[in-house]
Design a protein around this motif. Structure first.
Motif, PDB file in Angstrom:
ATOM      1  N   HIS A   1      11.765  -0.289   9.103  1.00  0.00           N
ATOM      2  CA  HIS A   1      11.936   1.112   8.742  1.00  0.00           C
ATOM      3  C   HIS A   1      12.613   1.229   7.380  1.00  0.00           C
ATOM      4  O   HIS A   1      12.163   1.993   6.499  1.00  0.00           O
ATOM      5  N   ASP A   2      13.673   0.463   7.170  1.00  0.00           N
ATOM      6  CA  ASP A   2      14.391   0.502   5.895  1.00  0.00           C
ATOM      7  C   ASP A   2      13.483   0.113   4.726  1.00  0.00           C
ATOM      8  O   ASP A   2      13.524   0.738   3.649  1.00  0.00           O
ATOM      9  N   LEU A   3      12.673  -0.918   4.924  1.00  0.00           N
ATOM     10  CA  LEU A   3      11.798  -1.377   3.848  1.00  0.00           C
ATOM     11  C   LEU A   3      10.708  -0.356   3.533  1.00  0.00           C
ATOM     12  O   LEU A   3      10.314  -0.194   2.366  1.00  0.00           O
ATOM     13  N   MET A   4      10.208   0.331   4.542  1.00  0.00           N
ATOM     14  CA  MET A   4       9.211   1.379   4.304  1.00  0.00           C
ATOM     15  C   MET A   4       9.812   2.516   3.488  1.00  0.00           C
ATOM     16  O   MET A   4       9.196   3.007   2.528  1.00  0.00           O
ATOM     17  N   VAL A   5      11.006   2.944   3.861  1.00  0.00           N
ATOM     18  CA  VAL A   5      11.669   4.031   3.135  1.00  0.00           C
ATOM     19  C   VAL A   5      11.957   3.599   1.705  1.00  0.00           C
ATOM     20  O   VAL A   5      11.760   4.369   0.752  1.00  0.00           O
ATOM     21  N   GLU A   6      12.407   2.363   1.539  1.00  0.00           N
ATOM     22  CA  GLU A   6      12.696   1.843   0.196  1.00  0.00           C
ATOM     23  C   GLU A   6      11.429   1.732  -0.649  1.00  0.00           C
ATOM     24  O   GLU A   6      11.448   1.988  -1.861  1.00  0.00           O
ATOM     25  N   ALA A   7      10.312   1.375  -0.008  1.00  0.00           N
ATOM     26  CA  ALA A   7       9.062   1.177  -0.756  1.00  0.00           C
ATOM     27  C   ALA A   7       8.572   2.480  -1.376  1.00  0.00           C
ATOM     28  O   ALA A   7       8.198   2.518  -2.558  1.00  0.00           O
ATOM     29  N   ASN A   8       8.561   3.557  -0.598  1.00  0.00           N
ATOM     30  CA  ASN A   8       8.073   4.839  -1.128  1.00  0.00           C
ATOM     31  C   ASN A   8       8.248   5.906  -0.060  1.00  0.00           C
ATOM     32  O   ASN A   8       7.336   6.150   0.744  1.00  0.00           O
TER      33      ASN A   8
ATOM     34  N   LEU B   1       0.825  -1.211   0.000  1.00  0.00           N
ATOM     35  CA  LEU B   1       0.000   0.000   0.000  1.00  0.00           C
ATOM     36  C   LEU B   1       0.860   1.262   0.000  1.00  0.00           C
ATOM     37  O   LEU B   1       0.517   2.257  -0.650  1.00  0.00           O
ATOM     38  N   ILE B   2       1.976   1.234   0.720  1.00  0.00           N
ATOM     39  CA  ILE B   2       2.913   2.362   0.689  1.00  0.00           C
ATOM     40  C   ILE B   2       3.498   2.504  -0.715  1.00  0.00           C
ATOM     41  O   ILE B   2       3.568   3.604  -1.271  1.00  0.00           O
ATOM     42  N   ARG B   3       3.920   1.389  -1.282  1.00  0.00           N
ATOM     43  CA  ARG B   3       4.550   1.401  -2.612  1.00  0.00           C
ATOM     44  C   ARG B   3       3.585   1.971  -3.653  1.00  0.00           C
ATOM     45  O   ARG B   3       4.001   2.702  -4.562  1.00  0.00           O
ATOM     46  N   GLU B   4       2.311   1.643  -3.528  1.00  0.00           N
ATOM     47  CA  GLU B   4       1.303   2.119  -4.476  1.00  0.00           C
ATOM     48  C   GLU B   4       0.867   3.559  -4.194  1.00  0.00           C
ATOM     49  O   GLU B   4       0.079   4.127  -4.963  1.00  0.00           O
ATOM     50  N   GLY B   5       1.351   4.140  -3.101  1.00  0.00           N
ATOM     51  CA  GLY B   5       0.970   5.503  -2.742  1.00  0.00           C
ATOM     52  C   GLY B   5      -0.436   5.622  -2.201  1.00  0.00           C
ATOM     53  O   GLY B   5      -1.016   6.712  -2.197  1.00  0.00           O
ATOM     54  N   ARG B   6      -0.996   4.535  -1.691  1.00  0.00           N
ATOM     55  CA  ARG B   6      -2.389   4.546  -1.243  1.00  0.00           C
ATOM     56  C   ARG B   6      -2.541   4.928   0.220  1.00  0.00           C
ATOM     57  O   ARG B   6      -3.639   5.289   0.657  1.00  0.00           O
TER      58      ARG B   6
END
Length: 321
Positions: free
Chosen positions: A245-252, A216-221
Protein backbone atom coordinates in the motif's frame (compact mmCIF):
# COMPACT_ATOMS: atom_id res chain seq x y z
CA UNK A 1 -42.48 -24.66 3.92
CA UNK A 2 -42.55 -27.54 1.46
CA UNK A 3 -43.78 -25.27 -1.31
CA UNK A 4 -41.06 -22.73 -0.53
CA UNK A 5 -38.35 -25.39 -0.73
CA UNK A 6 -39.73 -26.66 -4.02
CA UNK A 7 -39.80 -23.13 -5.44
CA UNK A 8 -36.22 -22.57 -4.32
CA UNK A 9 -35.16 -25.72 -6.13
CA UNK A 10 -36.71 -24.68 -9.42
CA UNK A 11 -35.93 -20.97 -9.19
CA UNK A 12 -32.35 -20.47 -8.02
CA UNK A 13 -32.38 -17.00 -9.55
CA UNK A 14 -34.73 -15.72 -6.85
CA UNK A 15 -32.78 -16.43 -3.62
CA UNK A 16 -34.67 -17.04 -0.38
CA UNK A 17 -31.97 -17.92 2.16
CA UNK A 18 -29.94 -14.73 2.07
CA UNK A 19 -27.20 -13.35 4.29
CA UNK A 20 -27.87 -9.94 5.91
CA UNK A 21 -25.38 -7.31 4.83
CA UNK A 22 -22.85 -6.42 7.52
CA UNK A 23 -23.30 -2.80 8.54
CA UNK A 24 -20.33 -0.64 9.59
CA UNK A 25 -19.40 1.40 12.61
CA UNK A 26 -18.58 5.09 12.11
CA UNK A 27 -14.87 5.73 11.48
CA UNK A 28 -12.83 7.36 14.21
CA UNK A 29 -12.03 10.41 12.05
CA UNK A 30 -14.73 11.86 9.76
CA UNK A 31 -14.14 11.45 6.05
CA UNK A 32 -13.51 14.63 4.06
CA UNK A 33 -16.37 16.25 2.17
CA UNK A 34 -17.28 14.32 -1.00
CA UNK A 35 -15.22 11.27 -0.01
CA UNK A 36 -16.07 8.25 -2.16
CA UNK A 37 -16.19 4.50 -1.62
CA UNK A 38 -15.23 3.46 -5.13
CA UNK A 39 -16.31 -0.20 -5.10
CA UNK A 40 -19.46 -1.70 -3.58
CA UNK A 41 -22.38 -3.82 -4.79
CA UNK A 42 -26.14 -3.93 -4.38
CA UNK A 43 -28.15 -7.16 -4.14
CA UNK A 44 -31.92 -7.40 -4.06
CA UNK A 45 -34.64 -7.12 -3.04
CA UNK A 46 -34.89 -10.42 -4.89
CA UNK A 47 -38.62 -10.28 -5.60
CA UNK A 48 -37.84 -7.20 -7.68
CA UNK A 49 -34.34 -8.07 -8.88
CA UNK A 50 -33.75 -11.82 -9.24
CA UNK A 51 -30.33 -12.98 -10.39
CA UNK A 52 -29.59 -13.59 -14.07
CA UNK A 53 -27.62 -16.72 -13.18
CA UNK A 54 -27.41 -18.92 -10.10
CA UNK A 55 -25.03 -17.46 -7.52
CA UNK A 56 -21.86 -19.31 -6.57
CA UNK A 57 -22.06 -17.87 -3.03
CA UNK A 58 -24.70 -17.24 -0.34
CA UNK A 59 -26.30 -14.04 -1.62
CA UNK A 60 -26.39 -11.03 0.67
CA UNK A 61 -29.45 -8.87 1.12
CA UNK A 62 -27.99 -5.47 0.31
CA UNK A 63 -30.56 -3.34 -1.54
CA UNK A 64 -30.02 0.29 -2.45
CA UNK A 65 -31.47 1.67 0.79
CA UNK A 66 -29.10 -0.47 2.87
CA UNK A 67 -26.17 0.57 0.70
CA UNK A 68 -26.97 4.26 1.11
CA UNK A 69 -27.27 3.73 4.87
CA UNK A 70 -23.79 2.17 4.83
CA UNK A 71 -22.37 5.23 3.06
CA UNK A 72 -24.13 7.54 5.50
CA UNK A 73 -22.70 5.68 8.48
CA UNK A 74 -19.10 6.00 7.29
CA UNK A 75 -19.69 9.57 6.11
CA UNK A 76 -19.08 8.98 2.40
CA UNK A 77 -21.10 11.42 0.34
CA UNK A 78 -20.28 9.57 -2.87
CA UNK A 79 -20.05 5.96 -3.97
CA UNK A 80 -19.43 3.73 -6.98
CA UNK A 81 -21.57 0.62 -7.49
CA UNK A 82 -20.17 -2.28 -9.48
CA UNK A 83 -22.31 -4.91 -11.20
CA UNK A 84 -21.81 -8.30 -9.44
CA UNK A 85 -21.51 -11.51 -11.46
CA UNK A 86 -24.84 -13.17 -10.49
CA UNK A 87 -26.75 -10.35 -12.18
CA UNK A 88 -24.81 -10.95 -15.40
CA UNK A 89 -25.63 -8.35 -18.03
CA UNK A 90 -28.99 -7.51 -16.41
CA UNK A 91 -28.12 -4.12 -14.94
CA UNK A 92 -31.67 -3.39 -13.70
CA UNK A 93 -30.82 -3.49 -9.98
CA UNK A 94 -27.73 -1.35 -10.55
CA UNK A 95 -29.68 1.25 -12.53
CA UNK A 96 -32.43 1.39 -9.91
CA UNK A 97 -29.83 1.99 -7.20
CA UNK A 98 -28.22 4.75 -9.26
CA UNK A 99 -31.59 6.44 -9.66
CA UNK A 100 -32.20 6.23 -5.91
CA UNK A 101 -28.83 7.89 -5.30
CA UNK A 102 -29.86 10.97 -7.32
CA UNK A 103 -26.40 11.85 -8.65
CA UNK A 104 -24.58 10.70 -5.52
CA UNK A 105 -23.67 7.30 -7.01
CA UNK A 106 -21.90 6.33 -10.22
CA UNK A 107 -22.05 2.89 -11.77
CA UNK A 108 -19.85 0.26 -13.40
CA UNK A 109 -22.04 -2.00 -15.54
CA UNK A 110 -21.56 -5.29 -17.39
CA UNK A 111 -22.64 -5.73 -21.01
CA UNK A 112 -21.83 -8.00 -23.92
CA UNK A 113 -19.92 -6.73 -26.93
CA UNK A 114 -23.06 -6.65 -29.09
CA UNK A 115 -25.14 -4.46 -26.75
CA UNK A 116 -27.17 -1.97 -28.80
CA UNK A 117 -26.34 1.74 -28.63
CA UNK A 118 -29.70 2.39 -26.99
CA UNK A 119 -28.73 0.12 -24.09
CA UNK A 120 -25.48 2.00 -23.55
CA UNK A 121 -27.35 5.30 -23.68
CA UNK A 122 -29.79 4.17 -20.98
CA UNK A 123 -26.89 3.13 -18.78
CA UNK A 124 -25.14 6.46 -19.31
CA UNK A 125 -28.27 8.42 -18.40
CA UNK A 126 -28.59 6.42 -15.19
CA UNK A 127 -25.05 7.27 -14.09
CA UNK A 128 -22.90 4.49 -15.51
CA UNK A 129 -19.42 5.67 -16.50
CA UNK A 130 -17.44 2.44 -16.92
CA UNK A 131 -17.81 -1.22 -17.84
CA UNK A 132 -16.52 -4.17 -15.85
CA UNK A 133 -14.55 -7.02 -17.42
CA UNK A 134 -13.48 -10.14 -15.58
CA UNK A 135 -10.26 -12.01 -16.33
CA UNK A 136 -10.07 -13.69 -12.90
CA UNK A 137 -10.88 -17.42 -13.08
CA UNK A 138 -13.01 -19.03 -10.41
CA UNK A 139 -10.82 -20.79 -7.81
CA UNK A 140 -13.31 -23.67 -7.77
CA UNK A 141 -13.51 -24.35 -11.51
CA UNK A 142 -10.64 -22.45 -13.10
CA UNK A 143 -13.19 -21.06 -15.55
CA UNK A 144 -14.72 -17.56 -15.77
CA UNK A 145 -17.33 -16.79 -13.12
CA UNK A 146 -20.87 -17.34 -14.37
CA UNK A 147 -22.34 -14.02 -15.45
CA UNK A 148 -18.99 -12.33 -16.08
CA UNK A 149 -17.80 -10.82 -19.36
CA UNK A 150 -14.20 -11.04 -20.50
CA UNK A 151 -11.74 -8.62 -22.06
CA UNK A 152 -12.68 -9.51 -25.64
CA UNK A 153 -15.90 -7.56 -25.10
CA UNK A 154 -13.89 -4.49 -24.07
CA UNK A 155 -11.99 -4.62 -27.35
CA UNK A 156 -15.24 -4.94 -29.28
CA UNK A 157 -16.82 -2.04 -27.38
CA UNK A 158 -13.78 0.25 -27.35
CA UNK A 159 -14.91 2.83 -29.90
CA UNK A 160 -18.33 3.19 -28.32
CA UNK A 161 -16.87 3.39 -24.81
CA UNK A 162 -14.49 6.13 -25.93
CA UNK A 163 -17.38 8.08 -27.44
CA UNK A 164 -19.05 8.01 -24.01
CA UNK A 165 -15.77 8.78 -22.18
CA UNK A 166 -16.04 5.48 -20.27
CA UNK A 167 -13.12 3.49 -18.93
CA UNK A 168 -12.65 -0.25 -18.46
CA UNK A 169 -12.64 -1.74 -15.00
CA UNK A 170 -10.89 -5.10 -14.82
CA UNK A 171 -10.66 -7.85 -12.23
CA UNK A 172 -7.53 -9.83 -13.07
CA UNK A 173 -4.44 -11.49 -11.68
CA UNK A 174 -1.46 -9.27 -10.99
CA UNK A 175 0.67 -11.18 -13.47
CA UNK A 176 -1.80 -10.35 -16.26
CA UNK A 177 -1.96 -6.61 -15.60
CA UNK A 178 0.77 -5.51 -18.07
CA UNK A 179 -0.64 -7.52 -20.99
CA UNK A 180 -4.20 -6.32 -20.32
CA UNK A 181 -2.98 -2.73 -20.08
CA UNK A 182 -1.20 -3.04 -23.44
CA UNK A 183 -4.32 -4.43 -25.13
CA UNK A 184 -6.50 -1.63 -23.79
CA UNK A 185 -3.87 1.00 -24.62
CA UNK A 186 -3.94 -0.11 -28.25
CA UNK A 187 -7.68 0.57 -28.49
CA UNK A 188 -7.44 3.82 -26.51
CA UNK A 189 -9.19 2.72 -23.31
CA UNK A 190 -8.18 3.79 -19.83
CA UNK A 191 -8.26 1.05 -17.21
CA UNK A 192 -8.82 0.73 -13.48
CA UNK A 193 -7.87 -2.54 -11.80
CA UNK A 194 -9.82 -3.93 -8.88
CA UNK A 195 -8.57 -5.20 -5.51
CA UNK A 196 -5.04 -3.72 -5.62
CA UNK A 197 -4.39 -5.87 -8.75
CA UNK A 198 -4.73 -9.09 -6.74
CA UNK A 199 -1.01 -9.59 -6.08
CA UNK A 200 0.20 -12.35 -3.75
CA UNK A 201 1.63 -10.64 -0.64
CA UNK A 202 3.65 -13.72 0.25
CA UNK A 203 5.88 -13.04 -2.80
CA UNK A 204 7.03 -9.73 -1.37
CA UNK A 205 7.18 -6.22 -2.80
CA UNK A 206 10.23 -7.00 -4.93
CA UNK A 207 8.49 -9.61 -7.06
CA UNK A 208 8.45 -8.71 -10.75
CA UNK A 209 4.65 -8.82 -11.01
CA UNK A 210 4.16 -6.21 -8.31
CA UNK A 211 7.08 -4.15 -9.60
CA UNK A 212 5.44 -4.12 -13.04
CA UNK A 213 2.24 -2.80 -11.46
CA UNK A 214 4.17 -0.08 -9.63
CA UNK A 215 5.79 1.00 -12.89
CA UNK A 216 2.39 1.29 -14.59
CA UNK A 217 1.00 3.30 -11.66
CA UNK A 218 4.08 5.55 -11.67
CA UNK A 219 3.65 6.19 -15.40
CA UNK A 220 -0.05 7.01 -14.91
CA UNK A 221 -1.11 4.21 -17.25
CA UNK A 222 -3.45 2.40 -14.85
CA UNK A 223 -5.75 3.22 -11.98
CA UNK A 224 -5.96 0.90 -8.96
CA UNK A 225 -8.59 0.39 -6.28
CA UNK A 226 -7.17 0.18 -2.77
CA UNK A 227 -9.37 -2.62 -1.44
CA UNK A 228 -7.57 -4.67 1.21
CA UNK A 229 -9.84 -7.55 2.11
CA UNK A 230 -9.50 -9.64 -1.07
CA UNK A 231 -5.71 -9.63 -1.02
CA UNK A 232 -4.57 -9.80 2.59
CA UNK A 233 -3.87 -13.03 4.44
CA UNK A 234 -3.95 -11.25 7.81
CA UNK A 235 -7.34 -9.73 8.63
CA UNK A 236 -8.53 -7.61 10.34
CA UNK A 237 -5.50 -5.27 10.41
CA UNK A 238 -3.95 -6.34 7.07
CA UNK A 239 -0.39 -5.60 8.08
CA UNK A 240 0.91 -7.87 5.31
CA UNK A 241 -0.39 -5.27 2.83
CA UNK A 242 1.07 -2.17 4.45
CA UNK A 243 4.37 -2.21 2.48
CA UNK A 244 2.52 -2.73 -0.82
CA UNK A 245 0.00 0.00 0.00
CA UNK A 246 2.78 2.43 0.93
CA UNK A 247 4.65 1.78 -2.32
CA UNK A 248 1.52 2.32 -4.42
CA UNK A 249 0.83 5.65 -2.72
CA UNK A 250 4.47 6.66 -3.12
CA UNK A 251 4.49 5.66 -6.80
CA UNK A 252 1.58 7.90 -7.83
CA UNK A 253 -1.25 8.72 -5.46
CA UNK A 254 -3.20 10.34 -8.31
CA UNK A 255 -3.86 6.89 -9.80
CA UNK A 256 -5.49 5.38 -6.69
CA UNK A 257 -9.00 5.30 -5.27
CA UNK A 258 -10.16 3.84 -1.96
CA UNK A 259 -12.83 1.15 -1.90
CA UNK A 260 -14.48 -1.12 0.63
CA UNK A 261 -15.87 -4.00 -1.51
CA UNK A 262 -19.01 -4.05 0.69
CA UNK A 263 -21.08 -6.26 1.24
CA UNK A 264 -18.27 -8.85 1.11
CA UNK A 265 -19.55 -11.85 -0.80
CA UNK A 266 -17.84 -15.20 -0.10
CA UNK A 267 -16.23 -13.82 3.07
CA UNK A 268 -18.58 -14.95 5.86
CA UNK A 269 -17.26 -14.15 9.32
CA UNK A 270 -14.08 -12.68 7.80
CA UNK A 271 -16.05 -9.75 6.35
CA UNK A 272 -14.54 -6.50 7.65
CA UNK A 273 -16.19 -3.47 9.19
CA UNK A 274 -16.11 -0.65 6.62
CA UNK A 275 -15.56 1.91 9.39
CA UNK A 276 -12.50 -0.05 10.53
CA UNK A 277 -11.19 -0.07 6.94
CA UNK A 278 -11.45 3.71 6.89
CA UNK A 279 -9.53 3.82 10.17
CA UNK A 280 -6.80 1.64 8.66
CA UNK A 281 -6.54 3.95 5.65
CA UNK A 282 -6.20 6.96 7.97
CA UNK A 283 -3.45 5.19 9.92
CA UNK A 284 -1.53 4.30 6.77
CA UNK A 285 -1.99 7.58 4.89
CA UNK A 286 -1.36 10.27 7.47
CA UNK A 287 -0.93 13.22 5.10
CA UNK A 288 -4.26 15.07 4.81
CA UNK A 289 -3.53 16.20 1.26
CA UNK A 290 -2.84 12.63 0.10
CA UNK A 291 -6.00 11.39 1.83
CA UNK A 292 -8.01 14.04 0.02
CA UNK A 293 -6.40 13.10 -3.30
CA UNK A 294 -7.29 9.42 -2.94
CA UNK A 295 -10.68 9.76 -1.25
CA UNK A 296 -12.09 12.81 -3.05
CA UNK A 297 -10.13 14.17 -6.03
CA UNK A 298 -9.32 10.93 -7.82
CA UNK A 299 -12.80 9.37 -7.71
CA UNK A 300 -14.28 12.69 -8.82
CA UNK A 301 -11.95 12.56 -11.83
CA UNK A 302 -12.16 8.82 -12.58
CA UNK A 303 -15.95 8.71 -12.31
CA UNK A 304 -16.65 12.27 -13.50
CA UNK A 305 -19.05 13.09 -10.66
CA UNK A 306 -19.16 16.82 -11.25
CA UNK A 307 -19.24 16.52 -15.02
CA UNK A 308 -22.07 14.00 -15.02
CA UNK A 309 -24.10 15.96 -12.48
CA UNK A 310 -23.84 19.12 -14.54
CA UNK A 311 -24.86 17.33 -17.73
CA UNK A 312 -27.62 15.09 -16.43
CA UNK A 313 -29.07 15.56 -13.01
CA UNK A 314 -30.93 18.75 -13.86
CA UNK A 315 -31.82 17.69 -17.39
CA UNK A 316 -35.57 17.52 -17.92
CA UNK A 317 -36.74 13.92 -18.10
CA UNK A 318 -33.53 12.49 -16.70
CA UNK A 319 -34.23 9.13 -14.98
CA UNK A 320 -32.38 10.26 -11.86
CA UNK A 321 -35.22 12.65 -10.95
Amino acid sequence: MANSSMNDAIDPLRPVDVVPAKMPSPPAIPLPLNACDAHSHVFGPYDDFPFATASSYPPPLAPAATYLAMLDTIGARRGVLVQPAPYGTDNTALMAALRSGVGRIRGVAVVNGDVPDEGLHRLELSGVCALRFNEMPSPQTGKPFAGSVGLDAALALASRMKALDWHAQVWARCSDVPAITEKLDRVGLSVVFEHMTCFDPSLGTGHRDFQNVLALIREGRIGVKLALCRVSKLPPHYQDLRPFHDLMVEANARQLVWSSDWPYVRMGDAAPDVGALVNTFDEWVTDASLRHTILVDNPARFYRFDDWTARHIFRKGNPCH
